[in-house]
Design an enzyme around this catalytic site. Structure first.
Site, PDB file in Angstrom:
ATOM      1  N   GLY A  46       0.830  -1.191   0.000  1.00 45.30           N
ATOM      2  CA  GLY A  46       0.000   0.000   0.000  1.00 45.30           C
ATOM      3  C   GLY A  46       0.863   1.238   0.000  1.00 45.30           C
ATOM      4  CD  GLN A  51       3.459   5.745   2.771  1.00 45.69           C
ATOM      5  OE1 GLN A  51       2.477   5.189   2.314  1.00 45.69           O
ATOM      6  NE2 GLN A  51       4.481   5.070   3.270  1.00 45.69           N
ATOM      7  CB  CYS A  97       5.492   2.292   7.594  1.00 43.72           C
ATOM      8  SG  CYS A  97       4.945   3.742   6.678  1.00 43.72           S
ATOM      9  CG  LEU A  98       6.905   1.048   1.594  1.00 42.24           C
ATOM     10  CD1 LEU A  98       6.187   1.317   0.286  1.00 42.24           C
ATOM     11  CD2 LEU A  98       8.057   0.079   1.393  1.00 42.24           C
ATOM     12  CG  HIS A 139      -0.393   1.231   7.502  1.00 40.16           C
ATOM     13  ND1 HIS A 139       0.571   0.745   8.361  1.00 40.16           N
ATOM     14  CD2 HIS A 139       0.263   2.079   6.661  1.00 40.16           C
ATOM     15  CE1 HIS A 139       1.747   1.290   8.057  1.00 40.16           C
ATOM     16  NE2 HIS A 139       1.582   2.094   7.021  1.00 40.16           N
ATOM     17  CD  GLU A 140      -1.065   2.468   2.863  1.00 42.50           C
ATOM     18  OE1 GLU A 140      -0.658   3.651   2.765  1.00 42.50           O
ATOM     19  OE2 GLU A 140      -0.298   1.524   3.072  1.00 42.50           O
ATOM     20  CG  HIS A 143       0.463   6.726   5.689  1.00 47.48           C
ATOM     21  ND1 HIS A 143       1.608   7.225   6.268  1.00 47.48           N
ATOM     22  CD2 HIS A 143       0.711   5.411   5.458  1.00 47.48           C
ATOM     23  CE1 HIS A 143       2.498   6.236   6.381  1.00 47.48           C
ATOM     24  NE2 HIS A 143       1.977   5.126   5.915  1.00 47.48           N
TER      25      HIS A 143
HETATM   26 NI    NI Z   1       2.905   3.253   5.848  1.00 47.95          NI
END
Ligand code: NI
Length: 170
Positions: A46, A51, A97-98, A139-140, A143
C-alpha cells in the site's frame, strides 16, 4: 509513468492532514499511475499520497487473498476514503511502513471495515474488507491524517533479518 521518491520520517509531510481531491484531471491520473508503480517497485502492499510528498487524499493498495496465494492480487485505488463501520472486534498484527525503514511493530486494528471512497474517475464506491486487507486500508487512511503505525503500536522493534521475518510494508 515515473517512480516517485518515498519520503521517510521525520519529513513533515508525513504529519500533514491530506486535502480532499476535487480535480480528477490528468495530474491526479499521473499521480495515481506513479503511486502504483512506486508501490510495486518498493515493494509494498500500500502507499498513501502523503508518502510521495503529495498531501492529497489518495491511497493505492495491492494485496491478494491471504488464504489463497493462487488468487491474483487486486489493485485498489481509493480517493477521499472514509472508514465506515469499523468492527468492535480487533486483531493485533505486525506492520511495517515504507516511510519508517527498519522498524516494525504490533498494532491493534479493527478486524473488518467498510471503506467508502471515490474511484480515480470520481465514481462512488464501497469496499468491505477484513483481515489483512482491512488492516492495510486502516494503515493507509491513517497516513492521510498524519498518523503513523508507530503512534498506535504498543511496541516497535527492528526486524530480525537473519531469521527472515518480514512484515508487510506499506
Ligand atoms: Ni505506511
Amino acid at each position: 509513468m515515473a517512480l516517485r521518491e518515498i519520503i521517510t520520517v521525520p519529513h513533515p509531510t508525513l504529519r500533514r492532514n491530506a486535502r480532499k481531491v476535487t480535480d480528477f484531471g490528468p495530474d491526479l491520473q499521473t499521480l495515481i499511475d506513479d503511486m502504483v508503480e512506486t508501490m510495486r517497485v518498493a515493494p509494498g502492499v500500500g502507499l498513501a499520497a502523503t508518502q510521495v510528498d503529495v498531501p492529497l487524499q489518495v491511497i493505492v493498495v495491492e494485496f491478494g487473498d491471504e488464504d489463497d496465494e493462487t488468487v491474483k492480487p487486486s489493485l485498489y485505488t481509493l480517493v477521499n476514503p472514509e472508514i465506515l463501520r469499523p468492527s468492535r472486534e480487533t486483531i493485533i498484527g505486525t506492520e511495517g511502513c515504507l516511510s519508517i525503514p527498519n522498524l516494525i511493530g504490533d498494532v491493534e486494528r479493527s478486524e473488518s471495515i467498510t471503506v467508502k471512497a471515490l474511484t480515480r474517475r470520481g465514481q462512488p464506491t464501497k469496499i468491505k474488507a477484513h483481515g489483512w486487507l482491512a488492516r492495510i486500508f486502516q494503515h493507509e487512511i491513517d497516513h492521510l491524517n498524519g498518523v503513523l503505525f508507530t503512534d498506535r503500536a504498543e511496541q516497535v522493534w527492528q526486524p530480525d533479518t537473519e531469521s527472515g521475518q518480514v512484515a508487510l510494508a506499506d
